[in-house]
Scaffold this active site. Sequence first.
Site, PDB file in Angstrom:
ATOM      1  N   ARG A 141      34.687  41.788  37.493  1.00 26.80           N
ATOM      2  CA  ARG A 141      35.227  42.135  36.184  1.00 26.80           C
ATOM      3  C   ARG A 141      34.126  42.588  35.227  1.00 26.80           C
ATOM      4  O   ARG A 141      34.321  43.477  34.411  1.00 26.80           O
ATOM      5  CB  ARG A 141      35.963  40.924  35.607  1.00 26.80           C
ATOM      6  N   TYR A 142      32.967  41.955  35.285  1.00 24.76           N
ATOM      7  CA  TYR A 142      31.844  42.281  34.414  1.00 24.76           C
ATOM      8  C   TYR A 142      30.758  42.962  35.240  1.00 24.76           C
ATOM      9  O   TYR A 142      30.575  42.638  36.420  1.00 24.76           O
ATOM     10  CB  TYR A 142      31.278  41.005  33.773  1.00 24.76           C
TER      11      TYR A 142
ATOM     12  N   ARG B 178      27.947  40.519  37.109  1.00 30.05           N
ATOM     13  CA  ARG B 178      28.296  39.308  37.851  1.00 30.05           C
ATOM     14  C   ARG B 178      29.643  39.470  38.536  1.00 30.05           C
ATOM     15  O   ARG B 178      30.489  40.241  38.080  1.00 30.05           O
ATOM     16  CB  ARG B 178      28.311  38.081  36.940  1.00 30.05           C
TER      17      ARG B 178
ATOM     18  N   CYS C 147      41.374  23.430  47.798  1.00 32.02           N
ATOM     19  CA  CYS C 147      40.781  22.526  46.813  1.00 32.02           C
ATOM     20  C   CYS C 147      40.904  21.087  47.299  1.00 32.02           C
ATOM     21  O   CYS C 147      41.766  20.763  48.122  1.00 32.02           O
ATOM     22  CB  CYS C 147      41.488  22.664  45.458  1.00 32.02           C
TER      23      CYS C 147
ATOM     24  N   CYS D 126      45.255  20.880  40.566  1.00 25.07           N
ATOM     25  CA  CYS D 126      45.537  20.637  39.159  1.00 25.07           C
ATOM     26  C   CYS D 126      46.819  21.376  38.755  1.00 25.07           C
ATOM     27  O   CYS D 126      46.995  22.546  39.085  1.00 25.07           O
ATOM     28  CB  CYS D 126      44.372  21.109  38.300  1.00 25.07           C
TER      29      CYS D 126
ATOM     30  N   CYS E  94      46.457  24.729  36.718  1.00 26.48           N
ATOM     31  CA  CYS E  94      45.510  25.727  37.232  1.00 26.48           C
ATOM     32  C   CYS E  94      46.099  27.137  37.235  1.00 26.48           C
ATOM     33  O   CYS E  94      47.227  27.353  37.671  1.00 26.48           O
ATOM     34  CB  CYS E  94      45.093  25.344  38.646  1.00 26.48           C
TER      35      CYS E  94
ATOM     36  N   ARG F 113      45.190  29.450  39.139  1.00 22.40           N
ATOM     37  CA  ARG F 113      45.249  29.969  40.506  1.00 22.40           C
ATOM     38  C   ARG F 113      46.206  29.138  41.365  1.00 22.40           C
ATOM     39  O   ARG F 113      46.114  29.162  42.587  1.00 22.40           O
ATOM     40  CB  ARG F 113      43.859  29.986  41.146  1.00 22.40           C
TER      41      ARG F 113
ATOM     42  N   ASP G 218      45.611  28.909  30.177  1.00 25.95           N
ATOM     43  CA  ASP G 218      46.121  30.237  30.550  1.00 25.95           C
ATOM     44  C   ASP G 218      47.643  30.230  30.671  1.00 25.95           C
ATOM     45  O   ASP G 218      48.282  29.176  30.719  1.00 25.95           O
ATOM     46  CB  ASP G 218      45.507  30.669  31.885  1.00 25.95           C
TER      47      ASP G 218
ATOM     48  N   ASP H 263      40.809  33.585  28.005  1.00 24.48           N
ATOM     49  CA  ASP H 263      40.809  34.621  29.037  1.00 24.48           C
ATOM     50  C   ASP H 263      42.004  35.515  28.752  1.00 24.48           C
ATOM     51  O   ASP H 263      43.151  35.104  28.899  1.00 24.48           O
ATOM     52  CB  ASP H 263      40.913  34.000  30.432  1.00 24.48           C
TER      53      ASP H 263
ATOM     54  N   LYS I  58      36.974  37.379  29.023  1.00 26.35           N
ATOM     55  CA  LYS I  58      36.964  36.243  28.113  1.00 26.35           C
ATOM     56  C   LYS I  58      36.452  36.643  26.733  1.00 26.35           C
ATOM     57  O   LYS I  58      35.568  37.499  26.623  1.00 26.35           O
ATOM     58  CB  LYS I  58      36.070  35.129  28.671  1.00 26.35           C
TER      59      LYS I  58
END
Length: 315
Positions: free
Chosen positions: A61-62, A65, A74, A78, A81, A83, A242, A279, A286
Site C-alpha cells: 500500500r505504501y 513498506r 492465529c 479476536c 478483527c 481479517r 474498523d 484505517d 492510515k
Amino acid sequence: MKASKNKDVPPLTSYIMEHADIPAIARQYIPSAEEAIIAPDELSDPIGDEAHSPVKGIVHRYPDRALYKITNICAVYCRYCFRKDMIGVNADHLKADDHKEALAYLQNTPQIWEVILTGGDPLVLSAKKLRATLDELENIPHIQVLRIHTRLPLSNPQAITNELCEALTRNKALYIALHINHADELTPEVITAIKKLHKTGAVLLSQSVLLKGVNDNAETLEQLFRALVALKIKPYYLHHADYAKGTSHFRTTIAEGQAIMRDLQGRISGLCQPHYMLDIPGGHGKIPLTPPYIAPLENGAYEVTDYQRQKHTYK
C-alpha cells in the site's frame, strides 16, 4: 445463547443484560449474538488489502513498506478483527509456490525498505520455518527493517520458547508489535515471555484497538500504557475499530476516541502516548486522528489549548 426469561425482552437484549459482567479479556474472544448484526457499511475487507495485493500474500500500500501475510492461522481469533473473514480453517492458505512468488516480488521491488510479517500470526509458525523466512528476507539488501505483528505472547506465552527466540535474533533491525488491549492481559507468564523477547534484541512496540466495553476510557488505557512502558514496550498505535462485519458493538465514535486522547494528554508521559489511527475504508491508508490543540486567529496568532483544556494565545 440462553433463551430470554422475560418474553417482553428481545433475545439479544436479554443476552447483553445477562452477560454485562463479562471480563474485558473475555469480551475480545467470546462470540456474541451481537455479531449477527451487520451494518450496511461493514465490509469483508474493510481496509482494502485486496486492492493493493500485487501477488498472493503481499499487500503493498505504501511505497517503502509491504505486508507479507505469511500465514492465515492465529493462536486466538479476536471477535473484532478486520481479517476475521480471511483466516482460520477455511482461509485460502499460501502454498509453496505462493511463498516463492511473494519473495520474488519483495526481491524485485527495491523501494521496499521494510517488510511487515503478519497474517494470521507469524509466531504460530515453527521456529524452523520462521527462521528460514527471516533469513530469506534478511538476505535481500534493500530490506533494512523487519517487523512482526503478533498476539501469541499474550494469548499463549508458553509458545515463546528459547528456540523461537533464537530464530528471532537478527542482524538487521527487528521490531515486534504486540497486540494488546487491556492491562489484565499482562499476566506473570506473559511478562516472562516479554522478557525473553527483549533478549533477542528486537525492539518491542504495542498495538491496541479502541473497543467499547473493553478499554474505551482514559483510566483503562492509562493503566495499560503505563504498564507497557514499564516493561520497555513503546505504545505505537491505538486503532479506531474498523468496519469489519458484525463489529458495530465494539466501535466507539471518533469524537469519543479523541476525547479519551485529550484526557490522556498531560496525564501520562509522552512515552506512553500512542498514535490514535484510522484505517480509511477502501485501502486508502492510515491517518492520525489526533485531536486539535491549535486554531488560527487573526494577525498570525493562534489559540492553543493545554492539557487542562485551558486556552492561550500564541503569537
